[in-house]
Scaffold this motif. Structure first.
Motif, mmCIF file in Angstrom:
data_model
loop_
_atom_site.group_PDB
_atom_site.id
_atom_site.type_symbol
_atom_site.label_atom_id
_atom_site.label_comp_id
_atom_site.label_asym_id
_atom_site.label_seq_id
_atom_site.Cartn_x
_atom_site.Cartn_y
_atom_site.Cartn_z
ATOM 1 N N UNK A 2 -54.703 6.780 -4.995
ATOM 2 C CA UNK A 2 -54.748 5.320 -5.156
ATOM 3 C C UNK A 2 -54.842 4.929 -6.625
ATOM 4 N N UNK A 3 -55.660 5.662 -7.384
ATOM 5 C CA UNK A 3 -55.810 5.362 -8.809
ATOM 6 C C UNK A 3 -54.488 5.476 -9.544
ATOM 7 N N UNK A 4 -53.761 6.565 -9.308
ATOM 8 C CA UNK A 4 -52.487 6.762 -9.999
ATOM 9 C C UNK A 4 -51.424 5.775 -9.511
ATOM 10 N N UNK A 5 -51.342 5.572 -8.216
ATOM 11 C CA UNK A 5 -50.329 4.654 -7.684
ATOM 12 C C UNK A 5 -50.554 3.231 -8.176
ATOM 13 N N UNK A 6 -51.798 2.855 -8.353
ATOM 14 C CA UNK A 6 -52.089 1.514 -8.865
ATOM 15 C C UNK A 6 -51.551 1.312 -10.279
ATOM 16 N N UNK A 7 -51.314 2.417 -10.983
ATOM 17 C CA UNK A 7 -50.743 2.359 -12.333
ATOM 18 C C UNK A 7 -49.235 2.615 -12.334
ATOM 19 N N UNK A 8 -48.635 2.619 -11.148
ATOM 20 C CA UNK A 8 -47.194 2.788 -11.037
ATOM 21 C C UNK A 8 -46.710 4.214 -11.186
ATOM 22 N N UNK A 9 -47.603 5.192 -10.975
ATOM 23 C CA UNK A 9 -47.259 6.610 -11.122
ATOM 24 C C UNK A 9 -47.050 7.232 -9.748
ATOM 25 N N UNK A 10 -45.904 7.846 -9.541
ATOM 26 C CA UNK A 10 -45.654 8.558 -8.291
ATOM 27 C C UNK A 10 -46.551 9.786 -8.221
ATOM 28 N N UNK A 11 -47.082 10.081 -7.035
ATOM 29 C CA UNK A 11 -48.027 11.188 -6.876
ATOM 30 C C UNK A 11 -47.451 12.264 -5.958
ATOM 31 N N UNK A 12 -47.590 13.511 -6.399
ATOM 32 C CA UNK A 12 -47.231 14.677 -5.595
ATOM 33 C C UNK A 12 -48.443 15.599 -5.524
ATOM 34 N N UNK A 13 -48.719 16.143 -4.358
ATOM 35 C CA UNK A 13 -49.856 17.040 -4.155
ATOM 36 C C UNK A 13 -49.340 18.451 -3.887
ATOM 37 N N UNK A 14 -49.838 19.408 -4.640
ATOM 38 C CA UNK A 14 -49.466 20.824 -4.549
ATOM 39 C C UNK A 14 -50.113 21.423 -3.300
#
Length: 240
Positions: A120-132
């Protein structure tokens, strides 16, 4: 076609071995893009043994393709650095301090709440998130519950077993990829993919959007040249 993101950590390792600026990381990143790479990946670690924190800022200024920063969000200055630079994508990897390289995916069930907050923190800054993650449909389902945009399949076991029985080696990755598609998750992959095993992986994994490759690609470039090597890797990602 699956995108190729070049991990340039090994270039930074070579540079740091002499303490100067040769080879120049920014120039290598620009060259990788010029030679056809669709992304640049870096994995800064708290000890800065390869990627320095300043590199993250320097590369942000010049990367025009996808900029992917991977690492452990609970260690060092990772959160600060990523939020300050806002890359295209952040890949969350559960590295321990001192680890030579990434060696496991997240337990997305045990760390569900932590990952939810990070995503949520990263997406709120417009950053796409991928989890390893490891190639386990249960872990894929857990990743979906975090709200992540994508997962990155940890492919070391595939690479290790490819020479013995490639059908058996890839089976769990196919199952994980199918689960990701079912759940609407984007799919990346990386770790020990190379010119020998990449094409078979790409042809058999549904929905593969991106691979991140560093060690093997940079090693091949010592013999084959960087431009030629990037083009050779890209050809492995074209469906016949």
């Amino acid at each position: 076609m699956t995108k190729l993101s070049v991990n340039i950590n090994k270039i930074a390792t070579l540079r740091n071995s002499r303490g100067g600026d040769l080879p120049n990381l920014v120039k290598v990143a620009l060259d990788c893009e010029r030679f056809g790479a669709e992304g640049i990946t870096i994995h800064p670690r708290p000890d800065e043994r390869h990627i320095r924190y300043q590199d993250v800022y320097d590369l942000k200024e010049i990367v025009t393709t996808e900029y992917n920063i991977e690492g452990n969000p609970t260690e060092g200055r990772f959160m600060e650095i990523v939020l300050a630079n806002k890359p295209t994508q952040v890949t969350l990897v559960p590295d321990k301090i001192g680890a030579i390289t990434s060696n496991a995916g997240w337990d997305t069930l045990a760390f569900k709440q932590t990952l939810q907050e990070l995503v949520k923190t990263f997406q709120n800054e417009g950053i796409r998130v991928s989890i390893f993650v490891d190639p386990d449909p249960v872990m894929v389902e857990g990743a979906k519950e975090t709200g992540t945009d994508r997962i990155e399949l940890y492919t070391e076991s595939y690479a290790q077993n490819y020479g013995q029985n490639r059908e058996q080696a890839i089976a769990p990755f196919v199952a994980a990829a199918e689960k990701a598609q079912e759940m609407g998750l984007g799919l990346n992959a990386g770790h020990d993919l190379n010119l020998e095993n990449l094409s078979y992986f790409q042809q058999n994994i549904p929905g593969l959007l991106e691979v991140s490759i560093g060690h093997a690609l940079i090693s091949d470039a010592l013999y084959l040249g960087l431009e030629n090597t990037i083009q050779m890797y890209k050809r492995q990602l074209i469906n016949d």
